[in-house]
Scaffold this motif. Sequence first.
Motif, PDB file in Angstrom:
ATOM      1  N   SER A  38       6.709  28.617 -41.686  1.00  0.00           N
ATOM      2  CA  SER A  38       5.654  29.238 -40.881  1.00  0.00           C
ATOM      3  C   SER A  38       4.888  30.271 -41.685  1.00  0.00           C
ATOM      4  CB  SER A  38       6.268  29.899 -39.633  1.00  0.00           C
ATOM      5  OG  SER A  38       6.868  28.925 -38.800  1.00  0.00           O
ATOM      6  N   THR A  42       0.918  29.957 -42.383  1.00  0.00           N
ATOM      7  CA  THR A  42       0.048  31.043 -41.934  1.00  0.00           C
ATOM      8  C   THR A  42      -0.771  31.593 -43.087  1.00  0.00           C
ATOM      9  OG1 THR A  42       1.605  31.658 -40.176  1.00  0.00           O
ATOM     10  CG2 THR A  42      -0.027  33.312 -40.811  1.00  0.00           C
ATOM     11  N   THR A  45      -3.346  29.002 -44.058  1.00  0.00           N
ATOM     12  CA  THR A  45      -4.150  28.499 -42.934  1.00  0.00           C
ATOM     13  C   THR A  45      -4.140  26.975 -42.932  1.00  0.00           C
ATOM     14  OG1 THR A  45      -5.609  30.380 -43.423  1.00  0.00           O
ATOM     15  CG2 THR A  45      -6.266  28.946 -41.628  1.00  0.00           C
ATOM     16  N   LYS A  47      -1.961  24.336 -40.925  1.00  0.00           N
ATOM     17  CA  LYS A  47      -0.943  24.007 -39.931  1.00  0.00           C
ATOM     18  C   LYS A  47      -0.228  22.715 -40.326  1.00  0.00           C
ATOM     19  CE  LYS A  47      -0.296  23.293 -34.966  1.00  0.00           C
ATOM     20  NZ  LYS A  47      -0.963  23.200 -33.645  1.00  0.00           N
ATOM     21  N   SER A 176       4.079  35.225 -37.920  1.00  0.00           N
ATOM     22  CA  SER A 176       3.334  33.971 -38.012  1.00  0.00           C
ATOM     23  C   SER A 176       2.610  33.675 -36.703  1.00  0.00           C
ATOM     24  CB  SER A 176       4.278  32.815 -38.352  1.00  0.00           C
ATOM     25  OG  SER A 176       5.282  32.662 -37.365  1.00  0.00           O
ATOM     26  N   ALA A 179      -0.345  36.512 -37.156  1.00  0.00           N
ATOM     27  CA  ALA A 179      -0.854  36.668 -38.532  1.00  0.00           C
ATOM     28  C   ALA A 179      -0.852  38.129 -38.975  1.00  0.00           C
ATOM     29  CB  ALA A 179      -2.246  36.067 -38.699  1.00  0.00           C
ATOM     30  N   LYS A 182      -0.598  39.389 -42.837  1.00  0.00           N
ATOM     31  CA  LYS A 182      -1.087  38.340 -43.742  1.00  0.00           C
ATOM     32  C   LYS A 182      -1.895  38.922 -44.899  1.00  0.00           C
ATOM     33  CE  LYS A 182      -4.055  34.219 -43.774  1.00  0.00           C
ATOM     34  NZ  LYS A 182      -4.830  33.265 -42.919  1.00  0.00           N
TER      35      LYS A 182
END
Length: 211
Positions: A38, A42, A45, A47, A176, A179, A182
């Motif tokens: 995850s 994240t 970006t 998925k 995650s 975000a 990040k």
Amino acid sequence: MKTTSAELIISAAKDHQFPGGPYPEVALSGRSNVGKSSFINTLLTRKGLARTSQRPGKTQTLNFYFINDRFHFVDVPGYGYAKVSKSEREAWGRTMESYFEKREQLKGVVQLIDARHKPTVDDEMMYDWLKHHDLPVIIVATKADKISKGKWDKHIKQIREGLQVDKEDPVILFSSETAYGKDRAWKEITQLLFSKTERFPKENDEENEPS
């Protein structure tokens, strides 16, 4: 950092399968189910690029992700999960030991810790082992969204004290789900990847600098 390209290029079970080339890389380590996949998805970006699993210990290879045609993320097998054979654990150990000790492209390690709990004995052993080999470590405390903001400082302190984290190694809260963390994680990772400090100095090597 903006991700323009990201792909899994190899899942390596033996050190001779590690990709060559001059590209710097950061390894991602942590207990099974701590949220490594995850975290990768994240940050990038993307998925589903790194597959999450409900079965702990499923990742039995070093997964090399090639990012922006410039560097690698290396997802290493999760530690602290006992339901695999002794021979399998020993094989993983030999491959990872070779990777962490000899891989010239390796600039540092992101060690993921579950922010909700005190570091486990396995977490402590892994951090101590990485520092024994003079590797810079970024501690990422996952699942921050599961903790009330008023207790974040308490949990950060708990991790720092539990691991006896070196002052130069950052501890970053991360989620995650939201975000959160990040941008800071990218900042620290970028500094590791493109710093001028070489783990294995070589004459006349050109440095990879961010454009």
